[in-house]
Design a protein around this motif. Structure first.
Motif, PDB file in Angstrom:
ATOM      1  N   UNK A  51       0.752  -1.274   0.014  1.00 15.51           N
ATOM      2  CA  UNK A  51      -0.009  -0.091  -0.088  1.00 15.51           C
ATOM      3  C   UNK A  51       0.865   1.328  -0.195  1.00 15.51           C
ATOM      4  N   UNK A  92      -6.053  -1.931  -7.064  1.00 16.43           N
ATOM      5  CA  UNK A  92      -7.492  -1.924  -6.751  1.00 16.43           C
ATOM      6  C   UNK A  92      -8.071  -0.608  -7.563  1.00 16.43           C
ATOM      7  N   UNK A  96     -14.337  -1.678  -4.497  1.00 18.48           N
ATOM      8  CA  UNK A  96     -13.474  -3.115  -4.014  1.00 18.48           C
ATOM      9  C   UNK A  96     -13.219  -3.943  -5.181  1.00 18.48           C
TER      10      UNK A  96
ATOM     11  N   UNK B  98     -15.713  -4.871   1.431  1.00 16.93           N
ATOM     12  CA  UNK B  98     -14.668  -3.812   1.637  1.00 16.93           C
ATOM     13  C   UNK B  98     -13.097  -4.266   1.575  1.00 16.93           C
ATOM     14  N   UNK B  99     -12.805  -5.584   1.617  1.00 15.10           N
ATOM     15  CA  UNK B  99     -11.820  -6.086   2.058  1.00 15.10           C
ATOM     16  C   UNK B  99     -10.718  -6.460   0.756  1.00 15.10           C
ATOM     17  N   UNK B 100     -11.387  -6.429  -0.299  1.00 13.54           N
ATOM     18  CA  UNK B 100     -10.670  -6.925  -1.486  1.00 13.54           C
ATOM     19  C   UNK B 100      -9.536  -5.969  -1.703  1.00 13.54           C
ATOM     20  N   UNK B 101      -9.741  -4.628  -1.552  1.00 12.62           N
ATOM     21  CA  UNK B 101      -8.736  -3.426  -1.903  1.00 12.62           C
ATOM     22  C   UNK B 101      -7.595  -3.576  -0.718  1.00 12.62           C
ATOM     23  N   UNK B 102      -7.830  -4.064   0.015  1.00 12.97           N
ATOM     24  CA  UNK B 102      -6.857  -4.372   1.171  1.00 12.97           C
ATOM     25  C   UNK B 102      -6.038  -5.457   1.125  1.00 12.97           C
ATOM     26  N   UNK B 103      -6.859  -6.631   1.044  1.00 10.78           N
ATOM     27  CA  UNK B 103      -5.947  -7.806   1.085  1.00 10.78           C
ATOM     28  C   UNK B 103      -6.046  -8.834  -0.330  1.00 10.78           C
TER      29      UNK B 103
END
Lengths: 110, 116
Positions: A51, A92, A96, B98-103
């Motif tokens: 990130x 991303x 999402x 909401x977690x796809x963008x994180x993990x």
């Protein structure tokens, strides 16, 4: 059109050397970046995500991110024949979801 | 935890026939994705569901492709009629909201479709 671009390769690296894989992305709004490994005939497998600007290390793998240049890279140290695969860079996007590059084929020669 | 399940693994059909693929996501994952991966290319998102609602189907060729997730759990992707250019691997993935963008997310084993 939001894009992730990679050199398709193949990239050939001798066993034990460092393999360097690169990609660029077009959407400045992208915050998270991923590297997936895909063996022939298999589905993609997540190996790294990053990130923040800078480096992130996990074992033999190091991901590097430069948001100013919109550039992501993956370094594989001490390359092994088992690292031979296609590596997909991804970013991303809105709501999402993740968009993928076309992949770089890596071949580790003994 | 069990991974994303897909079936069948392989399918060969003639052009103009119809075909359906099934996906069961990881338990508790409300978001489900279908991707198409043509040989030599990266996965391309076809449709994204959250529970039983469609979030994004902008790249789904709606004249021939349809997808549903009626009870917010498993999903079916259908092609009717199939064309030669639909030959690809169809990948399903899932994530917590909401977690796809994180993990990132985990893919199923995919369905390889060959249209002849």
């Amino acid at each position: 059109q939001k894009e992730v671009e990679q050199n398709s390769g193949p990239l050939s690296v001798p066993e034990g050397a460092i393999a360097s894989l690169n990609c660029t992305y077009s959407d400045r709004g992208s915050q998270s970046f991923f590297w997936y490994r895909q063996y022939s005939g298999k589905s993609p497998e997540l190996i790294m995500f990053i990130y923040s600007n800078g480096d992130k290390e996990d074992g033999r793998f190091t991901a590097q991110l430069n948001k100013a240049s919109q550039y992501v890279s993956l370094l594989i140290r001490d390359s092994q024949p088992s690292d031979s695969a296609t590596y997909l860079c991804a970013a991303d996007s809105s709501a999402s979801k993740i968009i993928f590059g076309s992949g770089t084929r890596l071949s580790i020669r003994p | 935890e069990a991974g994303v399940a897909q079936s069948p693994r392989y399918k060969i059909i003639e052009k103009r026939q119809s075909v359906a693929f099934w996906c069961n996501p990881i338990s508790g994952h409300a978001t489900l994705y279908w991707y198409q991966q043509i040989l030599g290319q990266g996965p391309k998102l076809l449709i994204q569901f959250q529970n039983n609602g469609v979030v994004d189907d902008s790249q789904l060729p709606k004249d021939r492709f349809s997808a549903e997730r009626l009870k917010g759990v498993d999903s079916t992707l259908k092609i009717q009629p199939a064309k030669l250019e639909d030959s690809a691997v169809y990948l399903c993935a899932s994530s917590l909201v909401g977690e796809a963008s994180l993990y990132g997310y985990t893919f199923g084993s995919g369905t390889r479709l060959t249209v002849v």
